[in-house]
Design an enzyme around this catalytic site. Structure first.
Site, PDB file in Angstrom:
ATOM      1  CB  ALA A  85     112.947   0.524  97.639  1.00 30.85           C
ATOM      2  CD  GLN A  87     108.772  -4.992  93.496  1.00 25.52           C
ATOM      3  OE1 GLN A  87     109.372  -4.982  92.419  1.00 25.52           O
ATOM      4  NE2 GLN A  87     108.251  -6.101  93.994  1.00 25.52           N
ATOM      5  CB  SER A  88     115.648  -1.578  94.508  1.00 27.33           C
ATOM      6  OG  SER A  88     116.810  -1.189  93.799  1.00 27.33           O
ATOM      7  CG  ASN A  89     113.503  -0.653  88.738  1.00 27.60           C
ATOM      8  OD1 ASN A  89     112.812  -1.615  88.433  1.00 27.60           O
ATOM      9  ND2 ASN A  89     112.996   0.542  89.024  1.00 27.60           N
ATOM     10  CB  VAL A  91     118.880  -4.455  94.411  1.00 31.36           C
ATOM     11  CG1 VAL A  91     119.106  -3.290  95.375  1.00 31.36           C
ATOM     12  CG2 VAL A  91     117.428  -4.863  94.392  1.00 31.36           C
TER      13      VAL A  91
END
Ligand code: PLP
Length: 354
Positions: A85, A87-89, A91
């Protein structure tokens, strides 16, 4: 369990699989006495501080990445590819882990959350992805895991054609759940902490998204002979979808480790009470849980994951038996807080004094 040290004999091939060491020791198991005082019957509350794993603002994905990046190193990869997503943590931490191991990172951001406010699009994890120098790509569909993976495959082919050695961290089910192994390791660590601190943990509460954290933890506990209940708080899918997902993950972990699956279907507990209005959006209960956790214990929680799991933890604490001990797994998400500034500002007004 009465033994004073744990044996890893039941974890099969775990110690034989490649692992990049990104964490230098245990994360803290910290008491939450101020929060505990809210509930009747002297419940003892603890947080396993996986928001403080060593790398780039921490989070549960650091443990998961130890196994993905370990395999990438074993394959002599020079570039990590990952999708998530906006706001992926995951990645952000993949890009950070890649840098620590002197690799490049390509990040594909999926449109999973209908939000076009500038904070969501440019602050928080997105800002850190850019700071880490990752190459960003976008994918228009946020609910097409197989398609997102196929698109990563195309990017990988282009990189190979240019002489790079790409390694893909897959999103869709059906791949060996290497990330879950990080939480098999965490289960072992937590059981050791339980012995060292002379505790008897009655229940563990954890966010359940891809399921790698939930399944890995549950699997590790059962494989090591512990029957502590693990309550998974749904952050993305309803109980109907999440339960079979966790069940499959456990079976896949057993295959990977070449041991019998110690987790039975009845052992899988998931709760979707706090999922609405959906992935990446938070209800009033969740926003309130975020404020209470910050204002009692200075725990920093985000609306997508840890706010929901904290709302679930608080619900369990309010129903817990006299004197019981509950552990909250803080899975991180700190940078995402800055992407939700408008929602938090609204909550400050709405629940002032809360
Ligand atoms: C990814 C994530 C989760 C969910 O973990 P899964 O292993 O995908 O279930 C929970 N909390 C935070 C902060 C995360 O980034």
């Amino acid at each position: 369990m009465d033994q004073k040290t744990l044996s890893s004999a039941n974890l099969g091939r775990l110690s034989k699989l490649p692992r990049a060491r990104l964490i230098s020791g245990q994360t803290l198991l910290s008491g939450l006495p101020n929060l505990g005082q809210i509930y009747q019957g002297e419940v003892k509350l603890f947080a396993k501080r996986d928001d403080c794993t060593d790398l780039a603002f921490g989070g549960n994905k650091v443990r998961q990445l130890e196994f993905y990046l370990g395999e990438a190193q074993a394959q002599n990869a020079d570039t990590i590819l990952i999708t998530g997503a906006v706001q992926s943590n995951f990645v952000r931490l993949a890009a950070a882990g890649a840098r620590k191991l002197a690799m490049d990172c390509h990040i594909q951001l999926e449109e999973r959350v209908a939000k076009d406010d500038p904070y969501y699009r440019t602050s928080g994890n997105v800002l850190l992805d850019k700071l880490l120098g990752a190459t960003l790509h976008s994918y228009p569909d946020g609910e097409d895991e197989a398609g997102a993976d196929r698109n990563l495959g195309k990017i990988a082919e282009d990189l190979s054609a240019k002489g790079h050695k790409p390694y893909i961290i897959p999103l869709s089910p059906g791949h060996a759940p290497l990330g879950a192994l990080g939480y098999v390791v965490c289960a072992e660590e937590l059981l050791q902490q339980q012995i060292d601190a002379d505790l008897k943990i009655d229940e563990i509460v954890v966010a359940s998204g891809s399921g790698n954290t939930h399944a890995g933890l549950l699997f590790g506990l059962r494989a090591l002979g512990s029957s502590i209940p693990v309550k998974g708080i749904c952050v993305r899918r309803s109980v109907d979808e999440q339960s079979p997902r966790i069940n499959n993950r456990c079976r896949e972990i057993a295959e990977l480790l070449e041991i019998d699956n110690p987790v039975s279907e009845d052992d899988i507990e998931v709760d979707d009470t706090f999922l609405a209005p959906g992935y990446g959006a938070a209800s009033d209960d969740v926003m309130q849980a975020i404020l209470v956790a910050a204002r009692t214990e200075a725990l920093m929680l985000d609306p997508t994951y840890t706010g929901k799991s904290m709302a679930g933890f608080m619900a369990r604490a309010s129903q817990a038996e006299e004197g019981s001990t509950l552990v909250y797994i803080h899975t991180g998400g700190t940078p995402a807080i800055f992407a939700y500034e408008p929602a938090l500002e609204r909550a400050f007004t709405q629940f002032s004094g809360g």
